[in-house]
Design a protein around this motif. Sequence first.
Motif, PDB file in Angstrom:
ATOM      1  N   LEU A  86     -40.331   6.452  35.201  1.00 56.22           N
ATOM      2  CA  LEU A  86     -41.128   6.855  33.997  1.00 56.22           C
ATOM      3  C   LEU A  86     -41.027   8.742  34.456  1.00 56.22           C
ATOM      4  N   TYR A  87     -40.869   9.349  33.404  1.00 57.77           N
ATOM      5  CA  TYR A  87     -41.103  10.882  33.577  1.00 57.77           C
ATOM      6  C   TYR A  87     -41.459  11.136  32.014  1.00 57.77           C
ATOM      7  N   GLY A  88     -41.910  12.510  32.043  1.00 54.37           N
ATOM      8  CA  GLY A  88     -42.419  13.206  30.784  1.00 54.37           C
ATOM      9  C   GLY A  88     -41.745  14.347  30.354  1.00 54.37           C
ATOM     10  N   ILE A  89     -41.967  14.486  29.021  1.00 53.62           N
ATOM     11  CA  ILE A  89     -41.368  15.850  28.469  1.00 53.62           C
ATOM     12  C   ILE A  89     -42.366  16.459  27.382  1.00 53.62           C
ATOM     13  N   PRO A  90     -42.836  17.688  27.891  1.00 52.61           N
ATOM     14  CA  PRO A  90     -44.082  18.209  27.162  1.00 52.61           C
ATOM     15  C   PRO A  90     -43.393  18.918  25.761  1.00 52.61           C
ATOM     16  N   VAL A  91     -44.029  18.568  24.671  1.00 53.27           N
ATOM     17  CA  VAL A  91     -43.604  18.996  23.371  1.00 53.27           C
ATOM     18  C   VAL A  91     -44.690  19.500  22.860  1.00 53.27           C
ATOM     19  N   ALA A  92     -44.694  20.776  21.770  1.00 58.01           N
ATOM     20  CA  ALA A  92     -45.501  21.427  21.215  1.00 58.01           C
ATOM     21  C   ALA A  92     -46.083  20.533  20.156  1.00 58.01           C
ATOM     22  N   GLU A  93     -45.562  19.809  19.112  1.00 56.02           N
ATOM     23  CA  GLU A  93     -45.952  19.058  17.795  1.00 56.02           C
ATOM     24  C   GLU A  93     -45.875  17.604  18.308  1.00 56.02           C
ATOM     25  N   ALA A  94     -46.544  16.808  17.554  1.00 49.13           N
ATOM     26  CA  ALA A  94     -46.339  15.370  17.514  1.00 49.13           C
ATOM     27  C   ALA A  94     -44.933  14.870  17.039  1.00 49.13           C
ATOM     28  N   PRO A  95     -44.278  14.060  18.033  1.00 47.61           N
ATOM     29  CA  PRO A  95     -42.862  13.629  17.622  1.00 47.61           C
ATOM     30  C   PRO A  95     -43.071  12.523  16.367  1.00 47.61           C
ATOM     31  N   GLN A 114     -19.748  20.232  28.193  1.00 48.06           N
ATOM     32  CA  GLN A 114     -19.605  20.807  29.601  1.00 48.06           C
ATOM     33  C   GLN A 114     -19.880  22.204  29.484  1.00 48.06           C
ATOM     34  N   ALA A 115     -19.898  22.869  28.430  1.00 44.84           N
ATOM     35  CA  ALA A 115     -19.852  24.185  28.187  1.00 44.84           C
ATOM     36  C   ALA A 115     -21.310  24.801  27.983  1.00 44.84           C
ATOM     37  N   ASP A 116     -22.198  23.999  27.378  1.00 49.31           N
ATOM     38  CA  ASP A 116     -23.345  24.216  26.967  1.00 49.31           C
ATOM     39  C   ASP A 116     -24.400  23.609  27.829  1.00 49.31           C
ATOM     40  N   THR A 117     -25.954  24.205  27.464  1.00 47.44           N
ATOM     41  CA  THR A 117     -26.947  23.404  28.257  1.00 47.44           C
ATOM     42  C   THR A 117     -27.183  22.135  27.907  1.00 47.44           C
ATOM     43  N   LEU A 118     -26.868  21.827  26.441  1.00 50.97           N
ATOM     44  CA  LEU A 118     -26.802  20.563  25.880  1.00 50.97           C
ATOM     45  C   LEU A 118     -26.068  19.253  26.463  1.00 50.97           C
ATOM     46  N   GLU A 119     -25.846  19.467  27.721  1.00 47.88           N
ATOM     47  CA  GLU A 119     -24.949  18.591  28.324  1.00 47.88           C
ATOM     48  C   GLU A 119     -25.842  17.124  28.304  1.00 47.88           C
ATOM     49  N   ILE A 120     -27.077  17.312  28.340  1.00 45.50           N
ATOM     50  CA  ILE A 120     -27.711  15.850  28.377  1.00 45.50           C
ATOM     51  C   ILE A 120     -27.928  15.009  26.997  1.00 45.50           C
ATOM     52  N   THR A 135     -29.943  18.284  11.722  1.00 48.50           N
ATOM     53  CA  THR A 135     -29.263  18.077  12.967  1.00 48.50           C
ATOM     54  C   THR A 135     -30.291  17.773  13.920  1.00 48.50           C
ATOM     55  N   VAL A 136     -29.862  16.466  14.707  1.00 49.66           N
ATOM     56  CA  VAL A 136     -30.661  16.138  15.691  1.00 49.66           C
ATOM     57  C   VAL A 136     -29.821  15.607  16.972  1.00 49.66           C
ATOM     58  N   PHE A 137     -30.096  16.311  18.028  1.00 51.25           N
ATOM     59  CA  PHE A 137     -29.278  15.915  19.191  1.00 51.25           C
ATOM     60  C   PHE A 137     -30.128  14.624  19.875  1.00 51.25           C
ATOM     61  N   LEU A 138     -29.343  13.881  20.184  1.00 50.77           N
ATOM     62  CA  LEU A 138     -29.888  12.636  20.971  1.00 50.77           C
ATOM     63  C   LEU A 138     -29.690  12.476  22.477  1.00 50.77           C
ATOM     64  N   LEU A 139     -30.993  12.653  23.093  1.00 47.10           N
ATOM     65  CA  LEU A 139     -30.923  13.009  24.493  1.00 47.10           C
ATOM     66  C   LEU A 139     -30.592  11.528  25.416  1.00 47.10           C
ATOM     67  N   ASP A 140     -29.884  11.807  26.254  1.00 49.56           N
ATOM     68  CA  ASP A 140     -29.613  10.462  26.940  1.00 49.56           C
ATOM     69  C   ASP A 140     -30.477  10.564  28.056  1.00 49.56           C
ATOM     70  N   VAL A 141     -31.414   9.663  28.269  1.00 51.24           N
ATOM     71  CA  VAL A 141     -32.684   9.533  29.210  1.00 51.24           C
ATOM     72  C   VAL A 141     -31.910   9.616  30.630  1.00 51.24           C
ATOM     73  N   ASP A 142     -30.876   9.008  31.054  1.00 53.23           N
ATOM     74  CA  ASP A 142     -30.344   8.819  32.274  1.00 53.23           C
ATOM     75  C   ASP A 142     -29.653   9.963  32.846  1.00 53.23           C
ATOM     76  N   LEU A 143     -29.357  11.211  31.862  1.00 58.53           N
ATOM     77  CA  LEU A 143     -28.764  12.305  32.229  1.00 58.53           C
ATOM     78  C   LEU A 143     -29.828  13.411  32.483  1.00 58.53           C
ATOM     79  N   LEU A 144     -31.111  13.055  32.401  1.00 58.43           N
ATOM     80  CA  LEU A 144     -32.308  14.077  32.580  1.00 58.43           C
ATOM     81  C   LEU A 144     -32.524  14.294  33.816  1.00 58.43           C
TER      82      LEU A 144
END
Length: 152
Positions: A86-95, A114-120, A135-144
Amino acid sequence: MTKKLIKLIVFTIKNLNFSLPIERVYKILNRTTIYSSGTNQVGIAHISDREITVIDLHRRFFKASLINESESNGYLVILQNTTGELYGIPVAEAPILMDVPLSTIRVLPETYRQADTLEIARHVAVIPQGEGALTVFLLDVDLLLPKLQTTH
């Protein structure tokens, strides 16, 4: 013909929209105190009877921390990766919970990742909304987390 949908929670960090599959979300809590040295993008929070690693994506992407801001503001999205950690991500507004058509999800080019910080993020969804699109980037939880172990 019915569209195949995927349930995602969507949240915003600064000017970017991110999402996670709902099955990876353990719970969403009101923000609590996050302890961090402030030297990197990782902190820790006491949640019930356990310690949860907190990843400050705001700092990772924009070099400014959300962790050290007031604890009373925002939410903590608690995730579970495929190994059960388990791990957490702080967000300012309710998802927001959204049903997103699979047809709107596209693979991000490897060269971009590979070139951007959005490699996750491995995928992006372009969701029609009114006259525009979200536009929504889908995060890969195993890359965080693994990336954080080598980042200083």
